[in-house]
Write a protein that holds these residues in place. Sequence first.
Motif, PDB file in Angstrom:
ATOM      1  N   PRO A 174     -19.605  20.917   6.353  1.00 54.52           N
ATOM      2  CA  PRO A 174     -21.001  20.875   5.904  1.00 54.52           C
ATOM      3  C   PRO A 174     -21.704  22.138   6.385  1.00 54.52           C
ATOM      4  CG  PRO A 174     -20.382  18.822   6.994  1.00 54.52           C
ATOM      5  CD  PRO A 174     -19.274  19.787   7.237  1.00 54.52           C
ATOM      6  N   VAL A 175     -22.788  22.505   5.727  1.00 54.56           N
ATOM      7  CA  VAL A 175     -23.493  23.741   6.087  1.00 54.56           C
ATOM      8  C   VAL A 175     -24.888  23.439   6.620  1.00 54.56           C
ATOM      9  CG1 VAL A 175     -22.192  25.223   4.543  1.00 54.56           C
ATOM     10  CG2 VAL A 175     -24.211  24.024   3.681  1.00 54.56           C
ATOM     11  N   ALA A 176     -25.599  24.497   6.973  1.00 49.72           N
ATOM     12  CA  ALA A 176     -26.897  24.349   7.617  1.00 49.72           C
ATOM     13  C   ALA A 176     -27.859  23.480   6.806  1.00 49.72           C
ATOM     14  CB  ALA A 176     -27.501  25.737   7.858  1.00 49.72           C
ATOM     15  N   SER A 177     -27.871  23.648   5.487  1.00 49.85           N
ATOM     16  CA  SER A 177     -28.791  22.864   4.669  1.00 49.85           C
ATOM     17  C   SER A 177     -28.444  21.378   4.695  1.00 49.85           C
ATOM     18  CB  SER A 177     -28.786  23.377   3.225  1.00 49.85           C
ATOM     19  OG  SER A 177     -27.487  23.330   2.670  1.00 49.85           O
ATOM     20  N   ASP A 178     -27.138  21.060   4.740  1.00 49.68           N
ATOM     21  CA  ASP A 178     -26.716  19.654   4.846  1.00 49.68           C
ATOM     22  C   ASP A 178     -27.243  19.036   6.144  1.00 49.68           C
ATOM     23  OD1 ASP A 178     -25.133  19.743   2.473  1.00 49.68           O
ATOM     24  OD2 ASP A 178     -23.552  20.735   3.596  1.00 49.68           O
ATOM     25  N   PHE A 179     -27.070  19.770   7.231  1.00 49.56           N
ATOM     26  CA  PHE A 179     -27.489  19.241   8.532  1.00 49.56           C
ATOM     27  C   PHE A 179     -29.008  19.209   8.660  1.00 49.56           C
ATOM     28  CE2 PHE A 179     -23.119  20.673   9.797  1.00 49.56           C
ATOM     29  CZ  PHE A 179     -22.632  19.397  10.019  1.00 49.56           C
ATOM     30  N   ALA A 180     -29.681  20.187   8.058  1.00 53.52           N
ATOM     31  CA  ALA A 180     -31.153  20.181   8.098  1.00 53.52           C
ATOM     32  C   ALA A 180     -31.700  18.919   7.437  1.00 53.52           C
ATOM     33  CB  ALA A 180     -31.700  21.425   7.408  1.00 53.52           C
ATOM     34  N   LYS A 181     -31.079  18.504   6.348  1.00 58.22           N
ATOM     35  CA  LYS A 181     -31.514  17.278   5.662  1.00 58.22           C
ATOM     36  C   LYS A 181     -31.204  16.047   6.511  1.00 58.22           C
ATOM     37  CE  LYS A 181     -30.877  19.415   1.153  1.00 58.22           C
ATOM     38  NZ  LYS A 181     -29.916  19.629   0.048  1.00 58.22           N
ATOM     39  N   ILE A 182     -30.067  16.095   7.227  1.00 60.06           N
ATOM     40  CA  ILE A 182     -29.728  14.991   8.135  1.00 60.06           C
ATOM     41  C   ILE A 182     -30.771  14.895   9.255  1.00 60.06           C
ATOM     42  CG2 ILE A 182     -28.073  14.270   9.924  1.00 60.06           C
ATOM     43  CD1 ILE A 182     -25.850  15.320   8.044  1.00 60.06           C
ATOM     44  N   TYR A 183     -31.116  16.051   9.849  1.00 56.41           N
ATOM     45  CA  TYR A 183     -32.137  16.063  10.910  1.00 56.41           C
ATOM     46  C   TYR A 183     -33.459  15.519  10.381  1.00 56.41           C
ATOM     47  CZ  TYR A 183     -28.927  19.407  13.150  1.00 56.41           C
ATOM     48  OH  TYR A 183     -27.828  20.016  13.691  1.00 56.41           O
ATOM     49  N   LEU A 184     -33.828  15.969   9.190  1.00 56.31           N
ATOM     50  CA  LEU A 184     -35.088  15.552   8.585  1.00 56.31           C
ATOM     51  C   LEU A 184     -35.138  14.030   8.400  1.00 56.31           C
ATOM     52  CD1 LEU A 184     -37.756  16.477   7.081  1.00 56.31           C
ATOM     53  CD2 LEU A 184     -36.385  16.328   4.987  1.00 56.31           C
ATOM     54  N   ASP A 185     -34.106  13.475   7.797  1.00 57.51           N
ATOM     55  CA  ASP A 185     -34.085  12.029   7.546  1.00 57.51           C
ATOM     56  C   ASP A 185     -34.040  11.233   8.852  1.00 57.51           C
ATOM     57  OD1 ASP A 185     -34.167  12.488   4.846  1.00 57.51           O
ATOM     58  OD2 ASP A 185     -32.008  12.285   4.531  1.00 57.51           O
ATOM     59  N   PHE A 186     -33.301  11.775   9.830  1.00 53.25           N
ATOM     60  CA  PHE A 186     -33.230  11.119  11.143  1.00 53.25           C
ATOM     61  C   PHE A 186     -34.605  11.092  11.804  1.00 53.25           C
ATOM     62  CE2 PHE A 186     -32.591  11.839  15.795  1.00 53.25           C
ATOM     63  CZ  PHE A 186     -32.160  10.560  16.121  1.00 53.25           C
ATOM     64  N   LEU A 187     -35.293  12.225  11.793  1.00 51.77           N
ATOM     65  CA  LEU A 187     -36.608  12.297  12.421  1.00 51.77           C
ATOM     66  C   LEU A 187     -37.616  11.407  11.699  1.00 51.77           C
ATOM     67  CD1 LEU A 187     -36.835  16.106  13.303  1.00 51.77           C
ATOM     68  CD2 LEU A 187     -36.506  14.189  14.878  1.00 51.77           C
ATOM     69  N   LYS A 188     -37.503  11.327  10.384  1.00 55.42           N
ATOM     70  CA  LYS A 188     -38.385  10.424   9.633  1.00 55.42           C
ATOM     71  C   LYS A 188     -38.160   8.972  10.050  1.00 55.42           C
ATOM     72  CE  LYS A 188     -39.315  13.112   5.449  1.00 55.42           C
ATOM     73  NZ  LYS A 188     -39.118  13.194   3.972  1.00 55.42           N
ATOM     74  N   ASP A 189     -36.903   8.604  10.249  1.00 54.30           N
ATOM     75  CA  ASP A 189     -36.596   7.252  10.708  1.00 54.30           C
ATOM     76  C   ASP A 189     -37.136   7.017  12.110  1.00 54.30           C
ATOM     77  OD1 ASP A 189     -35.405   6.541   8.368  1.00 54.30           O
ATOM     78  OD2 ASP A 189     -33.384   6.268   9.180  1.00 54.30           O
ATOM     79  N   MET A 190     -37.021   8.020  12.983  1.00 53.80           N
ATOM     80  CA  MET A 190     -37.537   7.897  14.343  1.00 53.80           C
ATOM     81  C   MET A 190     -39.066   7.758  14.335  1.00 53.80           C
ATOM     82  SD  MET A 190     -34.910   7.788  16.305  1.00 53.80           S
ATOM     83  CE  MET A 190     -34.201   6.890  14.904  1.00 53.80           C
ATOM     84  N   LYS A 191     -39.716   8.489  13.424  1.00 51.48           N
ATOM     85  CA  LYS A 191     -41.172   8.393  13.305  1.00 51.48           C
ATOM     86  C   LYS A 191     -41.584   7.000  12.839  1.00 51.48           C
ATOM     87  CE  LYS A 191     -45.194  10.703  11.297  1.00 51.48           C
ATOM     88  NZ  LYS A 191     -45.676  11.852  10.483  1.00 51.48           N
ATOM     89  N   ALA A 192     -40.842   6.462  11.888  1.00 51.23           N
ATOM     90  CA  ALA A 192     -41.124   5.115  11.384  1.00 51.23           C
ATOM     91  C   ALA A 192     -40.977   4.069  12.487  1.00 51.23           C
ATOM     92  CB  ALA A 192     -40.199   4.789  10.214  1.00 51.23           C
TER      93      ALA A 192
END
Length: 417
Positions: free
Chosen positions: A162-180
């Motif tokens: 996987p590349v940086a953009s794949d992981f950036a989206k993973i980080y984004l979705d993870f942080l959104k879940d943590m915020k929720a």
Amino acid sequence: MKFKHLLGLLCAASVSVALAGAASAQDKTVKIGAIFPLSGNAASAGVHAKAAIETAIDIINNAHPELGDLPLAKNAGLAGLGGAKVEAIFADNQGSPAVGQNQALRLITEEKVVALNGAYQSGITLTASAISEKYGIPFVNGESVAASLTERGFKWFFRVTPVASDFAKIYLDFLKDMKAAGQKVDNIALVHENTEYGTSVAGVITSVFKDNGLGIAQDIAYSANTTDVQSQVLQLKDKKPDVVIMISYTSDAILYAKTMQALDYKPPMMMADNAGFSDPSLIKTVGKQVQGIFNRSSFSIGPPGSPTFLINEMYKKRSGDDLDDTAARQMQGFFVLCDAIDRAGSTAPEKIQAALKATDLKPDQLIMGYKGVKFDDKGQNILASGLVIQLQDGENYVPVWPKERAKTAPALPYKGW
């Protein structure tokens, strides 16, 4: 009688020629160049990469039917080349793009390798693969994530990870879940080394987050060879970000961990972009100082008796450590390359290239938790995927997100020491 005798001799001769042909095929060695940092600041990663490649070669060159559907494991050697053995010619890039480039040239022109593999740091993969492109030699990369590597219009470069953009989206979705779940994540700091890897990944994360309504409040770049990060840590301590994302190689990751403890700084939440924070030497050195750090991964050792568990045992005997995500991705890249050579039934570069383009591996044929391996026109694996892991209660990372792949829940806030 003379005719029958002559016929018998001819038959015997043909059988012996056939046997000799089979023997020569089995005796043949397929040489693959492997460029990694075996000295310098990233030497630990290079040494573990070498152990991963050597473990893969053991699996390929000797029959391992216990490893299930893993390509090349059931037979001894490459069946497509009459049982030919695989040999890796290792080259030390010394952590230098120029040295990596020169080593690629040497491996191609002097060692006559049929393909190249490596080179850990994205900045070195960038220069080494440019040489393979010039000479028309396949270059398969298992671990470098800089976005630019597959944006050069190259025809001989293939990337499995996987590349940086794949992981950036993973980080984004993870942080959104943590915020929720009630965690503050709006104020984010990026701390990254300033070579191709750190700069590229930081840029991609910034872009992906911005497009999705999450801004980067601090962007702190530093030299990967630095010996003092007090000012960077003091900047973080002053601004008090909700989340710190670290993009670091091993020596600087260790330095940050020690400096944060010395200056008594703990962010509420800390994440790492693999690399140095996945290195077993970091876990041994400062694992107790970074308890609770989140990281990215695509590898899991698996339950006892599973193929990945058995491969990890083989690797551990060689290296003294469990497979970390980086070494596992390097091993996976090497398997993909050798599978293509086997399917090509040839060491001709253009035939290996064609086989790589035709790669279509399924999840049960991999050691990684990818959805498969299939390359697009740029040479990027479009089926690569990952998850979030966390260092909890000791020296082991455990999967914590997404929920369906988690072994335990994320633990917050960041514990540190």
